[in-house]
Design a protein around this motif. Structure first.
Motif, PDB file in Angstrom:
ATOM      1  N   ASP A 189       0.809  -1.225   0.000  1.00 42.93           N
ATOM      2  CA  ASP A 189       0.000   0.000   0.000  1.00 42.93           C
ATOM      3  C   ASP A 189       0.840   1.273   0.000  1.00 42.93           C
ATOM      4  O   ASP A 189       0.300   2.376   0.123  1.00 42.93           O
ATOM      5  CB  ASP A 189      -0.981   0.008   1.179  1.00 42.93           C
ATOM      6  N   MET A 190       2.161   1.136  -0.157  1.00 41.43           N
ATOM      7  CA  MET A 190       3.026   2.310  -0.231  1.00 41.43           C
ATOM      8  C   MET A 190       3.734   2.410  -1.578  1.00 41.43           C
ATOM      9  O   MET A 190       4.675   3.176  -1.734  1.00 41.43           O
ATOM     10  CB  MET A 190       4.055   2.292   0.909  1.00 41.43           C
ATOM     11  N   ILE A 191       3.265   1.637  -2.555  1.00 39.81           N
ATOM     12  CA  ILE A 191       3.817   1.743  -3.912  1.00 39.81           C
ATOM     13  C   ILE A 191       3.240   3.010  -4.536  1.00 39.81           C
ATOM     14  O   ILE A 191       2.035   3.111  -4.758  1.00 39.81           O
ATOM     15  CB  ILE A 191       3.455   0.500  -4.745  1.00 39.81           C
ATOM     16  N   PHE A 192       4.119   3.974  -4.834  1.00 39.35           N
ATOM     17  CA  PHE A 192       3.643   5.285  -5.281  1.00 39.35           C
ATOM     18  C   PHE A 192       3.510   5.412  -6.793  1.00 39.35           C
ATOM     19  O   PHE A 192       3.026   6.424  -7.292  1.00 39.35           O
ATOM     20  CB  PHE A 192       4.563   6.397  -4.750  1.00 39.35           C
ATOM     21  N   ASP A 193       3.955   4.390  -7.525  1.00 38.00           N
ATOM     22  CA  ASP A 193       3.849   4.433  -8.980  1.00 38.00           C
ATOM     23  C   ASP A 193       3.586   3.018  -9.494  1.00 38.00           C
ATOM     24  O   ASP A 193       4.266   2.083  -9.084  1.00 38.00           O
ATOM     25  CB  ASP A 193       5.149   4.983  -9.591  1.00 38.00           C
ATOM     26  N   ARG A 194       2.627   2.868 -10.390  1.00 42.51           N
ATOM     27  CA  ARG A 194       2.265   1.558 -10.929  1.00 42.51           C
ATOM     28  C   ARG A 194       3.467   0.847 -11.543  1.00 42.51           C
ATOM     29  O   ARG A 194       3.552  -0.391 -11.516  1.00 42.51           O
ATOM     30  CB  ARG A 194       1.155   1.727 -11.970  1.00 42.51           C
ATOM     31  N   GLU A 195       4.411   1.593 -12.068  1.00 44.82           N
ATOM     32  CA  GLU A 195       5.588   0.989 -12.694  1.00 44.82           C
ATOM     33  C   GLU A 195       6.451   0.229 -11.694  1.00 44.82           C
ATOM     34  O   GLU A 195       7.313  -0.557 -12.092  1.00 44.82           O
ATOM     35  CB  GLU A 195       6.431   2.068 -13.380  1.00 44.82           C
ATOM     36  N   LEU A 196       6.237   0.458 -10.396  1.00 45.63           N
ATOM     37  CA  LEU A 196       7.030  -0.208  -9.362  1.00 45.63           C
ATOM     38  C   LEU A 196       6.355  -1.463  -8.818  1.00 45.63           C
ATOM     39  O   LEU A 196       6.932  -2.159  -7.977  1.00 45.63           O
ATOM     40  CB  LEU A 196       7.301   0.756  -8.203  1.00 45.63           C
ATOM     41  N   ASP A 197       5.164  -1.773  -9.303  1.00 51.25           N
ATOM     42  CA  ASP A 197       4.432  -2.939  -8.787  1.00 51.25           C
ATOM     43  C   ASP A 197       4.876  -4.189  -9.539  1.00 51.25           C
ATOM     44  O   ASP A 197       4.113  -4.821 -10.263  1.00 51.25           O
ATOM     45  CB  ASP A 197       2.923  -2.707  -8.947  1.00 51.25           C
ATOM     46  N   TYR A 198       6.137  -4.567  -9.345  1.00 49.51           N
ATOM     47  CA  TYR A 198       6.723  -5.677 -10.097  1.00 49.51           C
ATOM     48  C   TYR A 198       6.083  -7.019  -9.743  1.00 49.51           C
ATOM     49  O   TYR A 198       5.844  -7.858 -10.606  1.00 49.51           O
ATOM     50  CB  TYR A 198       8.220  -5.791  -9.815  1.00 49.51           C
ATOM     51  N   LEU A 199       5.846  -7.251  -8.460  1.00 51.20           N
ATOM     52  CA  LEU A 199       5.443  -8.577  -7.999  1.00 51.20           C
ATOM     53  C   LEU A 199       4.043  -8.952  -8.452  1.00 51.20           C
ATOM     54  O   LEU A 199       3.749 -10.127  -8.678  1.00 51.20           O
ATOM     55  CB  LEU A 199       5.556  -8.657  -6.476  1.00 51.20           C
ATOM     56  N   ALA A 200       3.168  -7.960  -8.572  1.00 49.84           N
ATOM     57  CA  ALA A 200       1.800  -8.249  -9.022  1.00 49.84           C
ATOM     58  C   ALA A 200       1.814  -8.881 -10.413  1.00 49.84           C
ATOM     59  O   ALA A 200       1.030  -9.785 -10.708  1.00 49.84           O
ATOM     60  CB  ALA A 200       0.969  -6.971  -9.030  1.00 49.84           C
ATOM     61  N   ASP A 201       2.734  -8.405 -11.268  1.00 54.43           N
ATOM     62  CA  ASP A 201       2.826  -8.960 -12.623  1.00 54.43           C
ATOM     63  C   ASP A 201       3.314 -10.398 -12.616  1.00 54.43           C
ATOM     64  O   ASP A 201       3.129 -11.134 -13.586  1.00 54.43           O
ATOM     65  CB  ASP A 201       3.768  -8.100 -13.469  1.00 54.43           C
ATOM     66  N   LEU A 202       3.963 -10.808 -11.519  1.00 56.68           N
ATOM     67  CA  LEU A 202       4.459 -12.178 -11.403  1.00 56.68           C
ATOM     68  C   LEU A 202       3.490 -13.083 -10.665  1.00 56.68           C
ATOM     69  O   LEU A 202       3.763 -14.261 -10.452  1.00 56.68           O
ATOM     70  CB  LEU A 202       5.817 -12.187 -10.675  1.00 56.68           C
ATOM     71  N   GLY A 203       2.356 -12.516 -10.263  1.00 54.31           N
ATOM     72  CA  GLY A 203       1.355 -13.295  -9.542  1.00 54.31           C
ATOM     73  C   GLY A 203       1.736 -13.590  -8.112  1.00 54.31           C
ATOM     74  O   GLY A 203       1.237 -14.556  -7.518  1.00 54.31           O
TER      75      GLY A 203
END
Length: 291
Positions: A189-203
């Motif tokens: 909940d402290m990811i300030f930019d969608r480009e930094l949400d690496y783990l979600a793309d890996l499931g």
């Protein structure tokens, strides 16, 4: 190209007209003339303003490169009276601020000893409208506000872990194996930019060790805490950390140099921005080659 860049950045004829000191109607005719000459539609007009088409976005990248080349050429023939001085404050996410900008700014400081360079490292988006900094490094191009946005360079990231962790837990053979591994990453909940949400793309939904700081995450990985997504340009600073699953997971992101539109005519800041961007590209290439 100068008129096109202004409209593309301001997303309106009125905003661009103020910057260029041109009547919006005149500017509109010039844009229409450019589209006719190129035989392509560059903008979609709506009550909300001028939005770039795909062709317009492609032209924007090339026009910005031409603009930057002209600025560099001007800086190259600048006389002694154009010697840079004064204070320049740069905002940056902590990964770039800790592992990339120190050596870049040290080199610029040696070449331009009358310039005082300040780096403000914060894990959030800077507000240039409030003049928190003269310019900022971002990981995505902002779409709102009166800003000058220049893409500086792409950079790369991979999954990585310490040799000690891999010796104790084994090296994952596939992305599916990561679900049984301890994961290091951002506090969700402290990811300030969608480009930094690496783990979600890996499931991957569970983050066993988390921080809002890239530097802290790297230390967690280096100390054997788990597997994390690490910038390639950071790896030379962590010799005990190695990349894994490089064929399965290879991420690419971009750095953007962001300035306030009112500073477009500031020759000192524009010259520094050109030198700064070139120095970042060179240092990124050097560090990634050592990863």
């Amino acid at each position: 190209m100068r008129l096109f860049l202004a409209v593309a950045r301001e997303r309106s004829l009125s905003g661009a007209g103020k910057l260029l000191r041109l009547d919006p109607a005149t500017l509109g005719r010039r844009v229409a003339r450019l589209e006719k000459a190129l035989e392509v539609v560059l903008f979609v007009k709506s009550p909300q303003g001028y939005a770039l088409t795909e062709a317009g976005a492609q032209l924007l990248e090339r026009a910005a490169a031409v603009e930057q080349a002209m600025r560099l050429a001007s800086a190259g023939v600048a006389g002694p009276s154009d010697r840079m001085s004064g204070q320049i404050r740069i905002g940056a996410p902590d990964g770039a601020a800790n592992f990339l900008l120190p050596q870049v700014c040290a080199a610029l400081g040696r070449d331009h000893p009358d310039v005082d360079i300040q780096i403000v490292a914060l894990p959030r988006v800077f507000n240039l409208s409030r003049r928190e900094a003269d310019m900022a490094i971002g990981v995505s191009a902002p779409s709102a506000g009166r800003l000058i946005v220049q893409k500086v360079s792409d950079y790369h990231l991979h999954l990585a872990a310490s040799a000690d962790y891999l010796a104790a837990h084994g090296t994952p053979r596939s992305v599916a194996d990561l679900r049984a591994s301890r994961i290091v990453g951002y506090i969700p909940d402290m990811i300030f930019d969608r480009e930094l949400d690496y783990l979600a793309d890996l499931g991957l939904s569970r983050v066993a060790l988390a921080s809002n700081s890239v530097s802290v995450q790297l230390q967690m990985v280096a100390r054997g805490g788990g597997i994390g997504v690490v910038h390639d340009f950071v790896l030379p600073f962590a010799p005990g950390v190695q990349r894994i699953l490089t064929r399965e997971v290879s991420l690419k992101r971009s750095f953007y140099l962001i300035r306030h539109a009112d500073d477009q005519s500031n020759r000192r800041l524009s010259r520094f921005a050109d030198l700064f961007g070139a120095a970042i590209r060179a240092e990124l290439a050097r560090l990634e080659a050592k990863a």
